[in-house]
Design an enzyme around this catalytic site. Sequence first.
Site, PDB file in Angstrom:
ATOM      1  N   GLY A  13      32.145  38.325  32.616  1.00 36.47           N
ATOM      2  CA  GLY A  13      33.040  38.405  33.761  1.00 36.47           C
ATOM      3  C   GLY A  13      34.270  39.207  33.410  1.00 36.47           C
ATOM      4  N   CYS A  14      35.334  38.935  34.099  1.00 37.66           N
ATOM      5  CA  CYS A  14      36.588  39.669  33.905  1.00 37.66           C
ATOM      6  C   CYS A  14      37.124  39.438  32.494  1.00 37.66           C
ATOM      7  CB  CYS A  14      37.612  39.202  34.939  1.00 37.66           C
ATOM      8  SG  CYS A  14      39.210  39.983  34.744  1.00 37.66           S
ATOM      9  N   PHE A  15      37.508  40.524  31.832  1.00 34.26           N
ATOM     10  CA  PHE A  15      38.001  40.376  30.463  1.00 34.26           C
ATOM     11  C   PHE A  15      39.313  39.626  30.388  1.00 34.26           C
ATOM     12  CE2 PHE A  15      38.656  45.299  30.709  1.00 34.26           C
ATOM     13  CZ  PHE A  15      39.694  45.190  31.619  1.00 34.26           C
ATOM     14  N   TRP A  16      40.072  39.572  31.469  1.00 32.36           N
ATOM     15  CA  TRP A  16      41.326  38.809  31.453  1.00 32.36           C
ATOM     16  C   TRP A  16      41.061  37.335  31.156  1.00 32.36           C
ATOM     17  CZ3 TRP A  16      43.357  40.810  36.802  1.00 32.36           C
ATOM     18  CH2 TRP A  16      43.710  42.162  36.697  1.00 32.36           C
ATOM     19  N   CYS A  17      39.975  36.795  31.718  1.00 28.86           N
ATOM     20  CA  CYS A  17      39.636  35.381  31.507  1.00 28.86           C
ATOM     21  C   CYS A  17      39.260  35.119  30.059  1.00 28.86           C
ATOM     22  CB  CYS A  17      38.458  34.974  32.404  1.00 28.86           C
ATOM     23  SG  CYS A  17      38.801  35.023  34.170  1.00 28.86           S
TER      24      CYS A  17
END
Length: 182
Positions: A13-17
């Site tokens: 998923g999103c790398f921020w998470c």
Amino acid sequence: MGSSSEIATLGGGCFWCLEAVFEQLVGVESVVSGYCGGEIDNPTYAAVCDGFSGHAEVVQISFDPAQCSYREVLEIFFAIHDPTTLNRQGNDVGTQYRSVIFHHTEEQRQVASALMGELGQAGLWAGPMVTELLPVPQFFAAEDYHQQYFRRNPGQGYCQVVVSPKLAKFRKSFASRLKANR
């Protein structure tokens, strides 16, 4: 990165998470958000989000295996994302959000394959795992504004709605593994 460090490259998923979680894990020395697995060199965020580059959003984690094993990194990875949704995590849809483990060594491949088999047999999810297990291709660091994104932008809408709950789940489930609790 210390001489005994190991690297894990993961997309879920999103790398921020992923970055927000792994930077708090005991033994992790650094986490870099970036792109892996595509067809073009030096991809931009726009090219990756358009889905034309073929890259996944990933984090590259440098860690001390004496403090946190590769298997532990993967156990956390599987606990904080859904490995059964093809090219999707929640409302984030596209090949850039696929579940993928890019292994750096044959030992990493074996550890990941064994764990994926165990988790699949355990029936933890309603559907089968779709996580890819591939040799690591070239890694490209994401633009500077993506690095430590959650730490720098905790009040941003996506961070509040998506990243914060994942981080809270991690903190609750893995409290003994947090840097803050050492």
